[in-house]
Design a protein around this motif. Structure first.
Motif, mmCIF file in Angstrom:
data_model
loop_
_atom_site.group_PDB
_atom_site.id
_atom_site.type_symbol
_atom_site.label_atom_id
_atom_site.label_comp_id
_atom_site.label_asym_id
_atom_site.label_seq_id
_atom_site.Cartn_x
_atom_site.Cartn_y
_atom_site.Cartn_z
ATOM 1 N N ALA A 71 0.807 -1.146 -0.094
ATOM 2 C CA ALA A 71 0.012 0.058 -0.072
ATOM 3 C C ALA A 71 1.074 1.317 0.007
ATOM 4 C CB ALA A 71 -0.907 0.001 1.369
ATOM 5 N N LYS A 72 1.767 1.497 0.896
ATOM 6 C CA LYS A 72 2.852 2.275 0.928
ATOM 7 C C LYS A 72 3.368 2.662 -0.587
ATOM 8 C CE LYS A 72 6.317 4.620 3.606
ATOM 9 N NZ LYS A 72 5.649 5.905 3.412
ATOM 10 N N PHE A 73 4.084 1.422 -1.188
ATOM 11 C CA PHE A 73 4.554 1.413 -2.564
ATOM 12 C C PHE A 73 3.598 2.101 -3.412
ATOM 13 C CE2 PHE A 73 5.839 -0.039 -6.588
ATOM 14 C CZ PHE A 73 7.215 -0.083 -6.529
ATOM 15 N N GLY A 74 2.213 1.745 -3.393
ATOM 16 C CA GLY A 74 1.283 2.114 -4.381
ATOM 17 C C GLY A 74 1.209 3.861 -4.146
ATOM 18 N N ASN A 75 0.852 4.089 -2.785
ATOM 19 C CA ASN A 75 0.680 5.508 -2.523
ATOM 20 C C ASN A 75 2.003 6.503 -3.167
ATOM 21 O OD1 ASN A 75 -1.768 5.523 -1.607
ATOM 22 N ND2 ASN A 75 -1.278 4.795 0.509
ATOM 23 N N THR A 76 3.033 5.985 -2.947
ATOM 24 C CA THR A 76 4.143 6.794 -3.286
ATOM 25 C C THR A 76 4.437 7.003 -4.712
ATOM 26 O OG1 THR A 76 5.463 6.192 -1.333
ATOM 27 C CG2 THR A 76 6.826 6.976 -2.868
ATOM 28 N N PHE A 77 4.072 5.787 -5.448
ATOM 29 C CA PHE A 77 4.029 5.674 -6.864
ATOM 30 C C PHE A 77 2.988 6.772 -7.452
ATOM 31 C CE2 PHE A 77 2.508 3.914 -10.853
ATOM 32 C CZ PHE A 77 3.603 3.747 -11.383
ATOM 33 N N ARG A 78 1.891 6.716 -6.808
ATOM 34 C CA ARG A 78 0.819 7.715 -7.179
ATOM 35 C C ARG A 78 1.354 9.071 -6.909
ATOM 36 N NH1 ARG A 78 -4.952 6.632 -6.930
ATOM 37 N NH2 ARG A 78 -4.365 4.694 -5.831
ATOM 38 N N TRP A 79 1.832 9.359 -5.865
ATOM 39 C CA TRP A 79 2.119 10.778 -5.513
ATOM 40 C C TRP A 79 3.190 11.185 -6.414
ATOM 41 C CZ3 TRP A 79 -1.091 13.964 -3.557
ATOM 42 C CH2 TRP A 79 -2.109 13.646 -2.979
#
Length: 105
Positions: A71-79
């Motif tokens: 989830a952290k990976f996905g959020n960082t990627f999104r931002w």
């Protein structure tokens, strides 16, 4: 796992997610995404994203990311994609694809 190693692992996840987004930007600059007239084929864009997803999947295999780190990976990627200047639609599609790839067994 000590608290120090937990924070270190989170930094590694963040760094890789940002690097992955920046790799996409090299092959498909945000200016092409936001241009009125697209100059890249759907097949080429699919290939660019699939290459990025394959790198993420390999990272996941090597690091054994749990649900929180995925989830952290996905959020960082999104931002990072947002900060690079991609459209909301592209950010959503690219991030959703990333999460699907990371969730596959």
């Amino acid at each position: 796992m000590s608290l120090l190693s937990w924070f270190s692992a989170n930094k590694e996840v963040d760094l890789f997610a940002k690097t992955l987004a920046q790799d996409i930007a090299k092959r498909y600059p945000p200016s092409l995404d936001t241009a009125a007239e697209k100059k890249i084929s759907a097949n080429r864009l699919t290939k660019i994203l699939e290459d990025a997803y394959a790198k993420a999947k390999q990272f996941n295999r090597e690091k054994g990311l749990g649900m929180y780190k995925k989830a952290k990976f996905g959020n960082t990627f999104r931002w990072e994609l947002k900060e690079l200047g991609y459209s909301k639609d592209f950010v959503e599609v690219a991030t959703e694809g990333l999460i699907v790839y990371l969730s596959r067994k």
